[in-house]
Design a protein around this motif. Structure first.
Motif, PDB file in Angstrom:
ATOM      1  N   GLY A  41       0.846  -1.192   0.000  1.00  0.00           N
ATOM      2  CA  GLY A  41       0.000   0.000   0.000  1.00  0.00           C
ATOM      3  C   GLY A  41       0.877   1.236   0.000  1.00  0.00           C
ATOM      4  N   ILE A  42       0.422   2.286  -0.652  1.00  0.00           N
ATOM      5  CA  ILE A  42       1.188   3.524  -0.790  1.00  0.00           C
ATOM      6  C   ILE A  42       0.543   4.602   0.078  1.00  0.00           C
ATOM      7  N   PRO A  43       1.233   5.125   1.069  1.00  0.00           N
ATOM      8  CA  PRO A  43       0.656   6.163   1.940  1.00  0.00           C
ATOM      9  C   PRO A  43       0.255   7.403   1.139  1.00  0.00           C
ATOM     10  N   LEU A  44      -0.885   7.974   1.498  1.00  0.00           N
ATOM     11  CA  LEU A  44      -1.319   9.204   0.843  1.00  0.00           C
ATOM     12  C   LEU A  44      -0.409  10.363   1.217  1.00  0.00           C
ATOM     13  N   LYS A  45      -0.034  10.427   2.494  1.00  0.00           N
ATOM     14  CA  LYS A  45       0.900  11.460   2.934  1.00  0.00           C
ATOM     15  C   LYS A  45       2.322  10.995   2.611  1.00  0.00           C
ATOM     16  N   LYS A  46       3.066  11.826   1.914  1.00  0.00           N
ATOM     17  CA  LYS A  46       4.402  11.430   1.478  1.00  0.00           C
ATOM     18  C   LYS A  46       5.441  11.565   2.583  1.00  0.00           C
ATOM     19  N   SER A  47       5.081  12.221   3.657  1.00  0.00           N
ATOM     20  CA  SER A  47       5.911  12.247   4.854  1.00  0.00           C
ATOM     21  C   SER A  47       5.010  12.570   6.030  1.00  0.00           C
ATOM     22  N   ALA A  48       5.355  12.026   7.186  1.00  0.00           N
ATOM     23  CA  ALA A  48       4.511  12.245   8.364  1.00  0.00           C
ATOM     24  C   ALA A  48       5.257  11.829   9.622  1.00  0.00           C
ATOM     25  N   GLU A  49       4.788  12.361  10.756  1.00  0.00           N
ATOM     26  CA  GLU A  49       5.243  11.894  12.068  1.00  0.00           C
ATOM     27  C   GLU A  49       4.049  11.208  12.721  1.00  0.00           C
ATOM     28  N   LEU A  50       4.185   9.913  12.975  1.00  0.00           N
ATOM     29  CA  LEU A  50       3.108   9.104  13.524  1.00  0.00           C
ATOM     30  C   LEU A  50       3.284   8.933  15.026  1.00  0.00           C
ATOM     31  N   LYS A  51       2.184   9.002  15.751  1.00  0.00           N
ATOM     32  CA  LYS A  51       2.224   8.791  17.199  1.00  0.00           C
ATOM     33  C   LYS A  51       1.147   7.787  17.589  1.00  0.00           C
ATOM     34  N   ALA A  52       1.525   6.826  18.412  1.00  0.00           N
ATOM     35  CA  ALA A  52       0.571   5.843  18.930  1.00  0.00           C
ATOM     36  C   ALA A  52       1.123   5.332  20.262  1.00  0.00           C
ATOM     37  N   PHE A  53       0.470   4.285  20.789  1.00  0.00           N
ATOM     38  CA  PHE A  53       0.888   3.743  22.079  1.00  0.00           C
ATOM     39  C   PHE A  53       1.155   2.249  21.941  1.00  0.00           C
ATOM     40  N   GLU A  63      -1.147   1.651  10.860  1.00  0.00           N
ATOM     41  CA  GLU A  63      -1.594   2.748  10.001  1.00  0.00           C
ATOM     42  C   GLU A  63      -2.187   2.246   8.687  1.00  0.00           C
ATOM     43  N   GLY A  64      -2.128   0.928   8.458  1.00  0.00           N
ATOM     44  CA  GLY A  64      -2.706   0.361   7.253  1.00  0.00           C
ATOM     45  C   GLY A  64      -1.714   0.079   6.152  1.00  0.00           C
ATOM     46  N   PHE A  65      -0.415   0.133   6.480  1.00  0.00           N
ATOM     47  CA  PHE A  65       0.630  -0.105   5.481  1.00  0.00           C
ATOM     48  C   PHE A  65       1.650  -1.100   6.028  1.00  0.00           C
ATOM     49  N   PRO A  66       1.270  -2.366   6.123  1.00  0.00           N
ATOM     50  CA  PRO A  66       2.199  -3.361   6.685  1.00  0.00           C
ATOM     51  C   PRO A  66       3.413  -3.565   5.796  1.00  0.00           C
ATOM     52  N   LEU A  67       4.474  -4.048   6.397  1.00  0.00           N
ATOM     53  CA  LEU A  67       5.687  -4.315   5.637  1.00  0.00           C
ATOM     54  C   LEU A  67       5.550  -5.590   4.818  1.00  0.00           C
ATOM     55  N   LEU A  68       6.046  -5.521   3.603  1.00  0.00           N
ATOM     56  CA  LEU A  68       6.081  -6.702   2.754  1.00  0.00           C
ATOM     57  C   LEU A  68       6.971  -7.765   3.398  1.00  0.00           C
ATOM     58  N   GLY A  69       6.474  -9.002   3.444  1.00  0.00           N
ATOM     59  CA  GLY A  69       7.245 -10.108   4.001  1.00  0.00           C
ATOM     60  C   GLY A  69       7.120 -10.288   5.491  1.00  0.00           C
TER      61      GLY A  69
END
Length: 321
Positions: free
Chosen positions: A184-196, A256-262
């Motif tokens: 999946g390709i993120p809509l935002k081309k750069s971002a700072e993500l925060k979660a717990f 965030e909906g964009f898991p890593l391949l593999g």
């Protein structure tokens, strides 16, 4: 009676810390008892547990020979290959490009083929390390990377460098950047993500939520999209860990909906099978020394960056990059 002459790799250690490494068969309760009874001395004089050793000191041990016997004639590291992928090397450190599938230290498999054993074998062949000439030091790694992740691992060749680098890692005075491929390709081309972030020791996985609880910790990940493969619905990202949590990049991007391949834990197995990828597309590809405090003999590294040129998944899925 046995003697140890303290060399520069032994210096600045406390007596008890030195003896724990130099005489590993000596139980701690006896170590402390023998110090109290003056059966362990430094320069012929009484010492304390907290006495700091200096280069040139001589330690005398009036203890039984049984605590020195039983060592193997052949160092374990000689059972590992001496082949390495070296990114940078000088008299104090080695930066190695650890390939996916190689463990950094011995694990439950018991295989001697580990990164640290390869490094020690390599230095032994070069004449830069001989365990017979060391009392308490062996070249050691300053950071770790999981078996199924590749990237730059730092090894200290001497005790002073090891002390400095361990402190710099602790104080986060090094910057590590990762490359990864997302499904999946993120809509935002750069971002700072925060979660717990909450770790589950039983399942060896982590749980990510957007709510703080007494059991989780804040997690911050920055990313930017480096390239897109729209026909395959894949993106190449550069990730920067602001916090250092277990499986952070893998779990955070999956949340965030964009898991890593593999990725077999947080990814999409159906997609992984379609691409025949059995390990996560994640690589610690760039390291920058960013010292904000004195670095002693390693000051010359401040501001320098080192990177891995050929990352397998970047070449495979983004050949025109």
């Amino acid at each position: 009676m046995r003697e140890f002459k303290i060399n520069k790799n032994d210096a600045e250690q406390r007596v008890d810390k030195f003896l724990t490494k130099a005489v590993p068969k000596l139980p701690k309760n006896l170590l402390y008892k023998y110090i109290r009874l003056k059966r362990i001395k430094v320069n012929g004089k009484r010492c304390e547990i907290s006495t700091r050793l200096n280069a040139g000191d001589v330690m005398q041990l009036y203890i039984n020979d049984e605590f020195f016997e039983g060592g193997s004639d052949k160092p374990a590291f000689l059972s590992a290959p001496a082949s390495l992928n070296i990114v940078y090397e000088d008299e104090n450190i080695i930066l190695c490009d650890k390939k996916c599938g190689l463990v950094v230290h011995e694990d439950e498999s018991g295989s001697p083929d580990t990164l640290i054993n390869r490094i020690q074998h390599y230095l032994y062949d070069k004449g830069e390390y001989d365990p017979a000439e060391e009392n308490s030091f062996a070249p050691a790694l300053c950071n770790r990377i999981d078996r199924n992740t590749g990237g730059i691992v730092i090894c200290a060749k001497n005790a002073e460098s090891l002390r400095i680098l361990n402190q710099k890692v602790k104080d986060r005075e090094m910057k590590k950047l990762y490359l990864c491929v997302t499904v999946g390709i993120p809509l935002k081309k750069s971002a700072e993500l925060k979660a717990f972030h909450e770790r589950n020791e039983q399942t060896k996985t982590v749980k990510i939520t957007d709510r703080k609880t007494p059991y989780n910790k804040t997690m911050i990940t920055r990313y930017k999209v480096i390239a897109e493969n729209k026909s395959e619905n894949l993106a190449l990202l550069e990730a920067d860990l602001i916090t250092g949590r277990t499986h952070q990049i893998r779990a955070h991007l999956a949340y965030e909906g964009f898991p890593l391949l593999g990725d077999g834990k947080y990814g999409i197995n159906k997609v992984n099978r379609a691409y025949n990828i059995k390990t996560q597309a994640l690589y610690s590809y760039k390291l920058t020394f960013d010292f904000s405090t004195d670095a002693g003999i390693l000051s010359y590294l401040n501001g320098r960056s080192f990177s891995v040129e050929n990352v397998w998944f970047a070449e495979k899925f983004f050949p025109n990059l």
